[in-house]
Design a protein around this motif. Structure first.
Motif, short mmCIF file in Angstrom:
data_model
loop_
_atom_site.label_atom_id
_atom_site.label_comp_id
_atom_site.label_asym_id
_atom_site.label_seq_id
_atom_site.Cartn_x
_atom_site.Cartn_y
_atom_site.Cartn_z
N UNK A 144 0.82 -1.21 0.00
CA UNK A 144 0.00 0.00 0.00
C UNK A 144 0.86 1.26 0.00
N UNK A 145 2.11 1.13 0.43
CA UNK A 145 3.00 2.29 0.51
C UNK A 145 3.80 2.51 -0.77
N UNK A 146 3.50 1.75 -1.81
CA UNK A 146 4.18 1.93 -3.09
C UNK A 146 3.24 2.59 -4.09
N UNK A 147 3.81 3.24 -5.08
CA UNK A 147 3.01 3.73 -6.20
C UNK A 147 3.86 3.66 -7.45
N UNK A 148 3.38 4.26 -8.55
CA UNK A 148 4.09 4.10 -9.81
C UNK A 148 5.39 4.89 -9.87
N UNK A 149 5.68 5.69 -8.85
CA UNK A 149 6.90 6.49 -8.90
C UNK A 149 7.94 6.13 -7.84
N UNK A 150 7.52 5.61 -6.71
CA UNK A 150 8.50 5.43 -5.65
C UNK A 150 8.12 4.30 -4.70
N UNK A 151 9.10 3.86 -3.92
CA UNK A 151 8.89 2.90 -2.84
C UNK A 151 10.04 3.07 -1.86
N UNK A 152 9.93 2.45 -0.70
CA UNK A 152 10.92 2.64 0.36
C UNK A 152 11.81 1.42 0.60
N UNK A 153 11.81 0.46 -0.33
CA UNK A 153 12.55 -0.76 -0.02
C UNK A 153 13.47 -1.26 -1.13
#
Length: 419
Positions: free
Chosen positions: A370-379
């Motif tokens: 849920x914390x990802x989108x088409x531009x970024x992620x944290x992992x």
């Protein structure tokens, strides 16, 4: 039978054409009365969605990976109020994970294309995993746009950019095998004999466009096909048919550089194509080969030159952080952008979604999608950069090309760091 379809909230808002097709097919084929409701998290509150699902016989969710966690929460909330409701989830995420996606709040999942599978569920099929059937795409009824409340996204587009816009689909099955993409999870890997591209006739596509343009007073439309230019001949035939139909509405599509010809761009311009969207991904020949993009840097340059010569706007997509991508590769990407000079550009940090060749279930099974989108992620990190270093590179590119950023990325605030 009372059936509620739900599209959970996602940051990028578009009409759910997939559910439109499923609803239209079920209405056409189901022997009995169907009372269909539809909710979309971008327009309807959580409370409205839960209330709408409680009195249903079946609640069906369409969920990509970022939408799967809220789908589970909605299913839990609805079952807490009415345990008799049957909950069904379809889409890329559950198709990729199958039994790994099942839990106490989800009664059934649909794997693959959903039209026939959903019909069978309505008819009483109760298997926990229901595999879809690849129906002949040209034989399906047009998507039920009233059911999915298409007017809301059209109105929103007009508010955001002044254009009354909606989407259409011409083909199913993408002919490419990019390692970062999960498209083939839904419609299968392309095979000329066993799983060929399923294309609608250009006459049928234009008939639908003409009808929808009139109904919703459209001033713009786009194709959602992962690869609209399945062949230059198909694109040219569509352009000619659009002209013959008298459809003057501006439009855009996503194309693969290797399937283009210069003649194709003449007809794109003649048919009032405003913009082409090209997944360039990288300016490094080594990386393009590694990710099985099926194109070359010089081919990308040709396509952007042809489009510019015919006065067609060009949008370029780039993915940062391919597994072996390093500083030299990213500088080659920068050099390519400077050479092709796209009118619009976007930069995505790679995300190994379920269904892509880069997904590792043991590594990412507990990932909060849920914390990802088409531009970024944290992992995500690759062999050369940490996640933060990839974000630094993304910030560098978005800062340098800030006057060219696509609308969604332009709204995002990035930390400006030197790389």
């Amino acid at each position: 039978m009372r059936v509620t379809f739900i599209q959970p909230y996602y940051r990028n808002v578009w009409e759910n054409i997939g559910l439109g097709y499923i609803i239209a097919y079920c209405k056409q084929q189901f022997q009995g009365e169907l009372d269909v409701k539809f909710y979309q998290g971008n327009f309807d509150s959580d409370a409205e969605i839960v209330r709408g699902g409680i009195d249903s016989d079946i609640v069906a969710f369409s969920a990509t990976s970022p939408c799967f966690p809220p789908a589970v929460r909605f299913a839990a909330a609805i079952k807490a109020e009415n345990p008799k409701v049957k909950t069904v989830v379809g889409g890329w995420h559950v198709t990729a994970l199958q039994e790994k996606a099942l839990n106490e709040y989800i009664d059934q999942i649909v794997v693959g294309e959903g039209e026939q599978a959903m019909l069978e569920i309505l008819q009483g099929r109760d298997d926990r995993i229901v595999h879809g059937t690849a129906l002949p795409f040209p034989d399906l009824p047009w998507p039920d746009r009233e059911a999915i409340k298409n007017h809301r996204t059209v109105d929103l587009c007009e508010t955001m950019n002044g254009k009354r816009t909606t989407s259409f689909q011409a083909n199913r099955v993408c002919p490419t095998s990019c390692v970062f993409c999960a498209e083939k999870t839904m419609t299968g890997k392309f095979n000329r004999r066993l799983n060929p591209i399923r294309s609608r006739s250009v006459e049928d596509v234009c008939a639908e466009i003409s009808s929808v343009v009139e109904k919703y007073d459209l001033t713009y439309f786009k194709f959602v096909d992962a690869t609209f230019d399945i062949s230059p001949d198909y694109v040219i035939d569509f352009c000619r048919e659009k002209i013959d139909h008298g459809i003057e509405t501006e439009w855009e599509c996503l194309i693969h550089a290797s399937f283009c010809t210069e003649e194709m761009f003449y007809w794109l311009k003649e048919s009032n194509c405003n913009q082409i969207n090209v997944g360039c991904e990288s300016g490094s020949p080594r990386i393009l080969k590694q990710i099985k993009k099926g194109t070359k840097v010089e081919t990308i340059e040709n396509v952007f030159r042809w489009a510019r010569n015919y006065g067609i706007n060009r949008r370029a997509f780039f993915i940062l952080g391919m597994p072996d991508e390093d500083r030299d590769d990213l500088h080659m990407t920068e050099e390519l952008i400077d050479r092709i000079e796209p009118e619009v550009v976007g930069f995505t940090i790679l995300c190994p979604y379920p269904g892509s060749q880069l997904y590792d279930h043991e590594k990412y099974r507990d990932q909060d999608w849920e914390q990802t989108d088409e531009y970024s992620n944290d992992f995500w990190r690759n062999n050369a950069f940490t996640n933060q270093e990839l974000k630094d590179w993304q910030a560098y590119f978005t800062d340098k090309y800030s006057d060219k950023l696509c609308e969604r990325q332009d709204e995002t605030t990035f930390e400006r760091l030197n790389v």
